[in-house]
Structures are given as structure tokens and as C-alpha cells.
Write a protein that holds these residues in place. Sequence first.
Motif, PDB file in Angstrom:
ATOM      1  N   ASP A   1       0.832  -1.207   0.000  1.00 38.23           N
ATOM      2  CA  ASP A   1       0.000   0.000   0.000  1.00 38.23           C
ATOM      3  C   ASP A   1       0.863   1.252   0.000  1.00 38.23           C
ATOM      4  O   ASP A   1       0.605   2.202  -0.749  1.00 38.23           O
ATOM      5  CB  ASP A   1      -0.918   0.007   1.222  1.00 38.23           C
ATOM      6  N   GLU A   2       1.882   1.262   0.840  1.00 39.47           N
ATOM      7  CA  GLU A   2       2.765   2.433   0.937  1.00 39.47           C
ATOM      8  C   GLU A   2       3.475   2.702  -0.381  1.00 39.47           C
ATOM      9  O   GLU A   2       3.721   3.863  -0.743  1.00 39.47           O
ATOM     10  CB  GLU A   2       3.799   2.210   2.047  1.00 39.47           C
ATOM     11  N   LEU A   3       3.834   1.646  -1.103  1.00 33.59           N
ATOM     12  CA  LEU A   3       4.609   1.770  -2.340  1.00 33.59           C
ATOM     13  C   LEU A   3       3.729   1.780  -3.588  1.00 33.59           C
ATOM     14  O   LEU A   3       4.252   1.865  -4.707  1.00 33.59           O
ATOM     15  CB  LEU A   3       5.612   0.618  -2.433  1.00 33.59           C
ATOM     16  N   ASP A   4       2.418   1.679  -3.391  1.00 33.28           N
ATOM     17  CA  ASP A   4       1.467   1.584  -4.503  1.00 33.28           C
ATOM     18  C   ASP A   4       1.832   0.424  -5.425  1.00 33.28           C
ATOM     19  O   ASP A   4       1.784   0.533  -6.652  1.00 33.28           O
ATOM     20  CB  ASP A   4       1.428   2.901  -5.291  1.00 33.28           C
ATOM     21  N   LEU A   5       2.196  -0.691  -4.823  1.00 36.62           N
ATOM     22  CA  LEU A   5       2.571  -1.901  -5.551  1.00 36.62           C
ATOM     23  C   LEU A   5       1.315  -2.757  -5.689  1.00 36.62           C
ATOM     24  O   LEU A   5       0.902  -3.438  -4.746  1.00 36.62           O
ATOM     25  CB  LEU A   5       3.666  -2.648  -4.772  1.00 36.62           C
ATOM     26  N   LYS A   6       0.682  -2.694  -6.860  1.00 47.59           N
ATOM     27  CA  LYS A   6      -0.606  -3.339  -7.055  1.00 47.59           C
ATOM     28  C   LYS A   6      -0.554  -4.315  -8.220  1.00 47.59           C
ATOM     29  O   LYS A   6       0.158  -4.070  -9.201  1.00 47.59           O
ATOM     30  CB  LYS A   6      -1.682  -2.282  -7.333  1.00 47.59           C
ATOM     31  N   PRO A   7      -1.345  -5.411  -8.147  1.00 46.05           N
ATOM     32  CA  PRO A   7      -1.401  -6.347  -9.272  1.00 46.05           C
ATOM     33  C   PRO A   7      -1.981  -5.688 -10.515  1.00 46.05           C
ATOM     34  O   PRO A   7      -2.846  -4.817 -10.429  1.00 46.05           O
ATOM     35  CB  PRO A   7      -2.313  -7.470  -8.769  1.00 46.05           C
ATOM     36  N   GLY A   8      -1.495  -6.126 -11.692  1.00 42.04           N
ATOM     37  CA  GLY A   8      -2.053  -5.665 -12.950  1.00 42.04           C
ATOM     38  C   GLY A   8      -3.270  -6.481 -13.332  1.00 42.04           C
ATOM     39  O   GLY A   8      -3.776  -7.300 -12.538  1.00 42.04           O
ATOM     40  N   ALA A   9      -3.744  -6.287 -14.550  1.00 43.10           N
ATOM     41  CA  ALA A   9      -4.927  -7.005 -15.029  1.00 43.10           C
ATOM     42  C   ALA A   9      -4.715  -8.513 -15.029  1.00 43.10           C
ATOM     43  O   ALA A   9      -5.670  -9.292 -14.912  1.00 43.10           O
ATOM     44  CB  ALA A   9      -5.280  -6.522 -16.434  1.00 43.10           C
ATOM     45  N   ASP A  10      -3.449  -8.958 -15.134  1.00 40.55           N
ATOM     46  CA  ASP A  10      -3.141 -10.389 -15.128  1.00 40.55           C
ATOM     47  C   ASP A  10      -3.008 -10.952 -13.716  1.00 40.55           C
ATOM     48  O   ASP A  10      -2.713 -12.138 -13.531  1.00 40.55           O
ATOM     49  CB  ASP A  10      -1.852 -10.657 -15.919  1.00 40.55           C
ATOM     50  N   GLY A  11      -3.183 -10.090 -12.701  1.00 39.20           N
ATOM     51  CA  GLY A  11      -3.080 -10.534 -11.320  1.00 39.20           C
ATOM     52  C   GLY A  11      -1.673 -10.541 -10.769  1.00 39.20           C
ATOM     53  O   GLY A  11      -1.466 -10.861  -9.590  1.00 39.20           O
ATOM     54  N   LEU A  12      -0.695 -10.202 -11.602  1.00 34.34           N
ATOM     55  CA  LEU A  12       0.708 -10.250 -11.192  1.00 34.34           C
ATOM     56  C   LEU A  12       1.173  -8.875 -10.715  1.00 34.34           C
ATOM     57  O   LEU A  12       0.757  -7.837 -11.237  1.00 34.34           O
ATOM     58  CB  LEU A  12       1.592 -10.707 -12.350  1.00 34.34           C
ATOM     59  N   LEU A  13       2.042  -8.879  -9.722  1.00 36.29           N
ATOM     60  CA  LEU A  13       2.632  -7.646  -9.214  1.00 36.29           C
ATOM     61  C   LEU A  13       3.775  -7.196 -10.116  1.00 36.29           C
ATOM     62  O   LEU A  13       4.400  -8.012 -10.797  1.00 36.29           O
ATOM     63  CB  LEU A  13       3.163  -7.855  -7.796  1.00 36.29           C
ATOM     64  N   PRO A  14       4.114  -5.907 -10.091  1.00 37.91           N
ATOM     65  CA  PRO A  14       5.357  -5.461 -10.726  1.00 37.91           C
ATOM     66  C   PRO A  14       6.547  -6.087  -9.995  1.00 37.91           C
ATOM     67  O   PRO A  14       6.421  -6.536  -8.847  1.00 37.91           O
ATOM     68  CB  PRO A  14       5.328  -3.941 -10.542  1.00 37.91           C
ATOM     69  N   PRO A  15       7.724  -6.135 -10.606  1.00 35.54           N
ATOM     70  CA  PRO A  15       8.889  -6.744  -9.964  1.00 35.54           C
ATOM     71  C   PRO A  15       9.248  -6.064  -8.635  1.00 35.54           C
ATOM     72  O   PRO A  15       9.177  -4.836  -8.517  1.00 35.54           O
ATOM     73  CB  PRO A  15      10.002  -6.545 -10.998  1.00 35.54           C
TER      74      PRO A  15
END
Length: 292
Positions: free
Chosen positions: A217-231
Motif C-alpha cells: 500500500d505504501e509503495l502503490d505496488l498493485k497487481p495488474g490485469a493479469d493478477g501479477l505484481l510489478p517486480p
Amino acid sequence: MTSNWMKMIDACSAAALASGALQPVQVEQTEMEDGGMRFIVRWVSSLAVKDAAAKAAIPGGPRDPDFNPFLKPDPELTVGPIGDEHVVILNKFPLCERHLVLARREFEEQLLPLVRSDFAALAIIMAEAGGIGLYNGGTAAGASQRHKHVQWMPEAEGNASLQLFAPGLPADLPEQGVATHPALAMKHCFVRVHCGKGVAVDLAADSMAAGFARACDELDLKPGADGLLPPFNLLVGDGCLLVLPRSQEHFEGISMSAVCFAGTLYTRTSEQIEAVRRVGPLQAMAAVGYAA
């Protein structure tokens, strides 16, 4: 808790070493100081052996999506099931003694968000022996396998440890409190969590899972449309969890995985040590992330 896991790990390691299934590291190392902190940079010649094995593998090596050493792990390297969904495997090319892979028994993508069961597997080992949990989320974060897995290394002199950053973090940070470290020029988030030797498994699993969600949440690290997180990389140990989003895998040809953000950098050639020395470990780390 008894020492059953460490006994099983040591027995499996001894047998795998005798058979040649386990290929221990051979290192030369140097120490560097940067930002008032001590870093160890190691040239690991066994990584060159790993590279050669990858090129010779059929099909084409660990980055080939059809090659999965964790779905049916080598019996000689397999310690046994842990928790409900994971299996403990010796890292074939260990960076230290007792270097473990805790892989999911069924295939899942490495960039799916970590869930409580991933942390529960870690918590079982950490409750007995402390140490540090490591996660490489995706190729750009240093992952060599798509099959979801966390890693663990024991606490020992020269091993990766988040104690490196303790003096720069608030001493009174409450559980689930967040902080950044002044020496890290890349985006990152520390979260205080319950984990470590003697900490109840359920308490640690809940705390680490909540801490990971808080960091995302703090880093705005969210899954994309494929459900995968950014690296990203995750490290957890000594009562802290650290998450760092990643922009690229390499600094000057050096693959930077989670272990590099806990005071120990590993290179494949002796020349790469000088590349780190030229800029300093902190700048090398920042180069593979996003500017804070």
C-alpha cells in the motif's frame, strides 16, 4: 520448538554433498564501507558453474518456462513438506550453509502476491532458527524461476541480515509501523513485524502477511490485469520486513537479487567487484530500483 528441521536439513545436506547433488559455494570476498555501513562483496565461482549448467540444460535452462526444478524437485535435495502448501528444498547452488528454497507444491507464478501460507512456511523455519527470509519477485528482481518460492538463510557471520539497517530506523517503531532508511536512495518501505526465533508461527505469519500488504500500500505496488505484481524484492528478519520495487535486474552485469539488499552482494567475476567499488554498494543498489 525442537530442532527437528535443522537436523533434517543437515542430514539431507550431508547426503547431497556426498553424492554431488549439492554444489557448495567457493568464494573470494572483500569488505566495503558505505554510508557508515559494512558490506561484503563476494565473487562466487560456483555461479559460473550454475551458468554453464543452465546453458547445457534441456530444455534451455532455468529461464525456460518449461523447465521447473521445483514442481518435481530432485529427491536428493528435498528435505520434505512444510506447512500446508510448501516443500523445503536445498538450494543446489547455496550461497551459504543451510540455504533453503521453500517452494509451493503446486505451480504458481512467482509474481503473484505473497499470501499468508507463504509467510507461514517461512515462520516455521524462523521460529526454530531465526535467520532471514528472501523473495525475488520476477526476473527483474533476480528470480531465476517462475515457480513461486521464498528462500531462507540462517543467521551467521557474513550472511545477509537486516541488522545492517537497524541503526537508521526508529527504535520505537510499533508493530506494523512503517519507515524509510536515509541511506537508501531507492523507493522502499520497512515495516515492523513479529518474526524470528521463538516467535509463535501463527503470530509471525499473520504479522508478516499484514506487513507485506502494508508495504505494498505504501509503495502503490498493485497487481495488474493479469493478477501479477510489478517486480520487487522482499526481505524479512530481525523484526523487520523490507520491500523494494525493482526497475531492472542488473547493475554493471551483476544480477541483483534480494540478498544484495541485506549487506551481501554476489558477483560472477572478480572484475565485477571493482564495478561495485567504483560507485559503492548503496549506489549499485539504487541503480536497480526507482528513485525515492
